[in-house]
Design an enzyme around this catalytic site. Sequence first.
Site, PDB file in Angstrom:
ATOM      1  N   GLU A  49     -41.469   9.985 -12.616  1.00 17.75           N
ATOM      2  CA  GLU A  49     -42.334  10.001 -13.793  1.00 17.75           C
ATOM      3  C   GLU A  49     -43.718   9.500 -13.355  1.00 17.75           C
ATOM      4  OE1 GLU A  49     -40.343   8.429 -17.316  1.00 17.75           O
ATOM      5  OE2 GLU A  49     -42.268   7.723 -18.064  1.00 17.75           O
ATOM      6  N   ARG A  58     -41.473  14.365 -21.458  1.00 15.94           N
ATOM      7  CA  ARG A  58     -42.426  13.866 -20.444  1.00 15.94           C
ATOM      8  C   ARG A  58     -43.194  14.998 -19.752  1.00 15.94           C
ATOM      9  NH1 ARG A  58     -41.146  10.601 -23.163  1.00 15.94           N
ATOM     10  NH2 ARG A  58     -40.070   8.645 -22.759  1.00 15.94           N
ATOM     11  N   SER A 103     -40.450   3.038 -16.155  1.00 17.47           N
ATOM     12  CA  SER A 103     -39.418   3.791 -15.434  1.00 17.47           C
ATOM     13  C   SER A 103     -40.069   4.575 -14.300  1.00 17.47           C
ATOM     14  CB  SER A 103     -38.735   4.786 -16.370  1.00 17.47           C
ATOM     15  OG  SER A 103     -38.104   4.094 -17.407  1.00 17.47           O
TER      16      SER A 103
HETATM   17  C1  LIG Z   1     -44.135  -1.744 -18.425  1.00 22.26           C
HETATM   18  C2  LIG Z   1     -44.264  -0.280 -18.636  1.00 22.26           C
HETATM   19  C3  LIG Z   1     -43.478   0.352 -19.579  1.00 22.26           C
HETATM   20  C4  LIG Z   1     -43.604   1.732 -19.792  1.00 22.26           C
HETATM   21  N1  LIG Z   1     -42.834   2.309 -20.751  1.00 22.26           N
HETATM   22  C5  LIG Z   1     -42.987   3.617 -21.019  1.00 22.26           C
HETATM   23  C6  LIG Z   1     -42.230   4.227 -22.066  1.00 22.26           C
HETATM   24  O1  LIG Z   1     -41.439   3.594 -22.746  1.00 22.26           O
HETATM   25  N2  LIG Z   1     -42.433   5.546 -22.297  1.00 22.26           N
HETATM   26  C7  LIG Z   1     -43.328   6.287 -21.567  1.00 22.26           C
HETATM   27  O2  LIG Z   1     -43.487   7.493 -21.851  1.00 22.26           O
HETATM   28  N3  LIG Z   1     -44.049   5.732 -20.578  1.00 22.26           N
HETATM   29  C8  LIG Z   1     -43.902   4.426 -20.285  1.00 22.26           C
HETATM   30  N4  LIG Z   1     -44.613   3.853 -19.276  1.00 22.26           N
HETATM   31  C9  LIG Z   1     -45.473   4.672 -18.429  1.00 22.26           C
HETATM   32  C10 LIG Z   1     -46.972   4.678 -18.862  1.00 22.26           C
HETATM   33  O3  LIG Z   1     -47.209   3.685 -19.779  1.00 22.26           O
HETATM   34  C11 LIG Z   1     -47.349   6.001 -19.455  1.00 22.26           C
HETATM   35  O4  LIG Z   1     -47.147   7.031 -18.515  1.00 22.26           O
HETATM   36  C12 LIG Z   1     -48.831   6.030 -19.887  1.00 22.26           C
HETATM   37  O5  LIG Z   1     -49.035   7.147 -20.701  1.00 22.26           O
HETATM   38  C13 LIG Z   1     -49.814   6.051 -18.725  1.00 22.26           C
HETATM   39  O6  LIG Z   1     -51.110   5.802 -19.229  1.00 22.26           O
HETATM   40  P1  LIG Z   1     -52.342   5.381 -18.310  1.00 22.26           P
HETATM   41  O7  LIG Z   1     -53.565   5.457 -19.145  1.00 22.26           O
HETATM   42  O8  LIG Z   1     -52.070   4.106 -17.640  1.00 22.26           O
HETATM   43  O9  LIG Z   1     -52.370   6.569 -17.264  1.00 22.26           O
HETATM   44  P2  LIG Z   1     -52.535   6.544 -15.678  1.00 22.26           P
HETATM   45  O10 LIG Z   1     -51.369   5.850 -15.096  1.00 22.26           O
HETATM   46  O11 LIG Z   1     -53.877   6.046 -15.296  1.00 22.26           O
HETATM   47  O12 LIG Z   1     -52.455   8.094 -15.355  1.00 22.26           O
HETATM   48  C14 LIG Z   1     -51.260   8.804 -15.553  1.00 22.26           C
HETATM   49  C15 LIG Z   1     -51.569  10.300 -15.434  1.00 22.26           C
HETATM   50  O13 LIG Z   1     -52.363  10.698 -16.548  1.00 22.26           O
HETATM   51  C16 LIG Z   1     -53.457  11.488 -16.103  1.00 22.26           C
HETATM   52  N5  LIG Z   1     -54.555  11.265 -17.040  1.00 22.26           N
HETATM   53  C17 LIG Z   1     -55.075  10.077 -17.426  1.00 22.26           C
HETATM   54  N6  LIG Z   1     -56.058  10.253 -18.335  1.00 22.26           N
HETATM   55  C18 LIG Z   1     -56.168  11.597 -18.510  1.00 22.26           C
HETATM   56  C19 LIG Z   1     -57.009  12.430 -19.318  1.00 22.26           C
HETATM   57  N7  LIG Z   1     -57.942  11.920 -20.127  1.00 22.26           N
HETATM   58  N8  LIG Z   1     -56.854  13.786 -19.240  1.00 22.26           N
HETATM   59  C20 LIG Z   1     -55.918  14.327 -18.423  1.00 22.26           C
HETATM   60  N9  LIG Z   1     -55.088  13.594 -17.635  1.00 22.26           N
HETATM   61  C21 LIG Z   1     -55.212  12.247 -17.686  1.00 22.26           C
HETATM   62  C22 LIG Z   1     -53.781  10.949 -14.713  1.00 22.26           C
HETATM   63  O14 LIG Z   1     -54.466  11.913 -13.936  1.00 22.26           O
HETATM   64  C23 LIG Z   1     -52.384  10.655 -14.181  1.00 22.26           C
HETATM   65  O15 LIG Z   1     -51.819  11.813 -13.586  1.00 22.26           O
HETATM   66  C24 LIG Z   1     -44.520   2.482 -19.038  1.00 22.26           C
HETATM   67  C25 LIG Z   1     -45.322   1.834 -18.076  1.00 22.26           C
HETATM   68  C26 LIG Z   1     -45.197   0.469 -17.882  1.00 22.26           C
HETATM   69  C27 LIG Z   1     -46.061  -0.213 -16.880  1.00 22.26           C
END
Ligand SMILES: Cc1cc2nc3c(=O)[nH]c(=O)nc-3n(C[C@H](O)[C@H](O)[C@H](O)COP(=O)(O)OP(=O)(O)OC[C@H]3O[C@@H](n4cnc5c(N)ncnc54)[C@H](O)[C@@H]3O)c2cc1C
Length: 334
Positions: free
Chosen positions: A315, A174, A225
């Site tokens: 996280e 992560r 998480s």
């Molecule tokens: C139901 C559920 C289950 C999940 N299960 C998992 C799992 O099994 N494993 C796991 O790893 N995660 C899991 N997650 C967490 C989440 O899905 C991940 O962290 C995902 O990668 C976040 O993506 P997002 O586009 O929504 O990012 P956001 O939540 O919008 O942003 C997260 C971070 O990424 C940064 N960011 C976004 N885009 C960019 C870019 N282009 N360049 C640089 N930085 C950027 C943002 O600044 C922020 O700090 C889960 C979430 C949910 C809701």
Amino acid sequence: MPDTEETLSRLAGIPHLTISTGTPLSRYTRFGIGGPADVYAETDSVESFVAALEVARSSGLNYVVIGDGTNLIVSDAGFRGIVLRFKAQRILEAGMRVMADAGASLQNLVDFTIGRGLKGIETMTGIPGSVGAAIYGNAGAYGHSISERLIEVRFFDGRQVRLLSNEECEFHYRESIFKRHKDWIIFSAELLFEPADAAQLRKTADDILKLRNEKYPVTMKCAGSIFKNLLLAELPETVARQVPAQVTREGKVPSAYFLEQVGAKGMRLGDIHVAAYHANLIYNAGQGTAQDLAALIQELKARVRERFGIELEEEVQYVGFATPVSTAPEIGVR
Ligand SMILES: Cc1cc2nc3c(=O)[nH]c(=O)nc-3n(C[C@H](O)[C@H](O)[C@H](O)COP(=O)(O)OP(=O)(O)OC[C@H]3O[C@@H](n4cnc5c(N)ncnc54)[C@H](O)[C@@H]3O)c2cc1C
């Protein structure tokens, strides 16, 4: 003194950039929580995004980049400054290689690869969010993370668009170099896969998705998480000795284990609940607030710190909080 009006007019001059003001960020977070952003701007053009970033940086206003908002806790007061989102969503294949834009949904990338018999990220089915954020946080599930398949990442380092190899991204559990350079923006990535039977990959993914949907119902307002798991090898020996062997998986101790020991399951603060079946899952049961969410997280961290002397690390990412979130008020445990 930053001038929002002038900044707005400069942003308005950038082609292919969609701008709004006073935009409720609750619309853009899976928690459904978050006050308004002064300015919200999105585009699927790299050039326009870089131009907007340069305006944001020179304006003196704060700015933040978001993806699909599935891992964000946005303050109830919202964000004083500019929220930027890169939305390009192309996914292109060349043999075993695939190029994906940062704004593409990770699930679309998973399905794209499965459909073409490309093995490597099928266990990541059901992880919500964008490809860019998945790289930023080295997302993964069921023993695999996106870094295993990445060849190179194209990003903006504040001066120019350049490439980093997998090794240069400094991926760990992560973690990536992008978490330590919050001003670096990922635009796209190239991944390498292995050939496999598409039907078999589909079955693996469908089996995992079924399990995941039981744990995280698709309508649940949550971030998956809340806390990272802990590496057994990095725990103080006195703590590691207390962890039953069957709890550890692939060298990691689920933070849910420690949270359970301190009574986290079923805790509530207002409409913010810890799932009764999973101590590391917090959700908004209706009208939850960021204040209660942050307070509950602090309370859980304090309990684990007091009982085990270890620090759980979020996280999830905070947006719009003036200072790191402070001590929790009293929390009703039901
Ligand atoms: C139901 C559920 C289950 C999940 N299960 C998992 C799992 O099994 N494993 C796991 O790893 N995660 C899991 N997650 C967490 C989440 O899905 C991940 O962290 C995902 O990668 C976040 O993506 P997002 O586009 O929504 O990012 P956001 O939540 O919008 O942003 C997260 C971070 O990424 C940064 N960011 C976004 N885009 C960019 C870019 N282009 N360049 C640089 N930085 C950027 C943002 O600044 C922020 O700090 C889960 C979430 C949910 C809701």
